[in-house]
Design a protein around this motif. Structure first.
Motif, short mmCIF file in Angstrom:
data_model
loop_
_atom_site.label_atom_id
_atom_site.label_comp_id
_atom_site.label_asym_id
_atom_site.label_seq_id
_atom_site.Cartn_x
_atom_site.Cartn_y
_atom_site.Cartn_z
N GLY A 97 -2.64 10.27 0.18
CA GLY A 97 -1.45 9.82 -0.53
C GLY A 97 -0.85 8.61 0.15
O GLY A 97 -1.27 8.23 1.25
N PRO A 98 0.12 8.00 -0.51
CA PRO A 98 0.74 6.79 0.05
C PRO A 98 1.48 7.10 1.36
O PRO A 98 2.01 8.20 1.53
N ASN A 99 1.47 6.12 2.27
CA ASN A 99 2.23 6.27 3.50
C ASN A 99 3.40 5.28 3.50
O ASN A 99 3.58 4.54 2.53
N ARG A 100 4.16 5.28 4.57
CA ARG A 100 5.36 4.43 4.63
C ARG A 100 5.04 2.95 4.90
O ARG A 100 5.90 2.11 4.81
N GLN A 101 3.80 2.65 5.27
CA GLN A 101 3.42 1.27 5.56
C GLN A 101 2.78 0.58 4.36
O GLN A 101 2.08 -0.41 4.51
N ARG A 102 2.98 1.11 3.16
CA ARG A 102 2.46 0.55 1.91
C ARG A 102 0.95 0.65 1.81
O ARG A 102 0.30 -0.09 1.10
N GLY A 103 0.39 1.59 2.55
CA GLY A 103 -1.03 1.90 2.48
C GLY A 103 -1.20 3.35 2.09
O GLY A 103 -0.35 3.92 1.40
N TYR A 104 -2.26 3.96 2.57
CA TYR A 104 -2.54 5.36 2.27
C TYR A 104 -2.86 6.10 3.56
O TYR A 104 -3.36 5.50 4.52
#
Length: 150
Positions: A97-104
């Motif tokens: 799922g998405p993470n806080r750094q705009r990645g996964y």
């Protein structure tokens, strides 16, 4: 059981004993092969991520690798302690799922079944396996890994 706290030990190998090689062709909608030809799989995005699901995916491959590696580590520590772990299993769920750094990012849940051992002994062996397993060492402090005795 392991609480996920990072351990300040160096888990890098001191000697490389085996190297696996695989190549991805087409990313998540293509195929993967190993250099020796033993792995040749179609990969596809799962429907939950907008794909047709007509193939395996990296999360399934990671789940298979982590569960088999952790199970082997468990058998190893069990044997060293004098226990036969016949009938034991390790199942893995790998979430993405998405993470806080705009990645996964990934999260792993391992479900360990040790039907022939009492809960305290099983927990001690699982903790020991978590220190030995290369996947555990590679992921420690990087992704959430939850281990449940079932």
């Amino acid at each position: 059981m392991t609480d996920g706290t990072a351990v300040a030990t160096d888990t890098r190998p001191t000697k490389i004993m085996y190297v696996a090689e695989a190549t991805a062709h087409g990313g998540r909608d293509g195929y993967v092969t190993s250099h020796d030809g033993r792995l040749d799989l179609k990969v596809a995005m799962p429907p939950e991520l907008g794909g047709d699901g007509d193939g395996t995916n990296p999360e399934q491959l990671f789940a298979a690798g982590f569960s088999s590696c952790f199970h082997n580590a468990l058998i190893l520590v069990g044997n060293r302690a004098g226990y036969d772990l016949a009938g034991s299993t390790v199942a893995a769920k790998v979430g993405i799922g998405p993470n806080r750094q705009r990645g996964y990012g990934l999260a792993v849940a391992l479900s360990v079944s040790l039907p022939v051992l009492d809960a305290d002994l099983a927990a001690r062996l699982v903790d020991a396996a978590h220190e030995v397993c290369p996947y555990s060492n590679a992921t420690r402090g990087n992704i959430d890994v939850t281990i449940v005795l079932g």
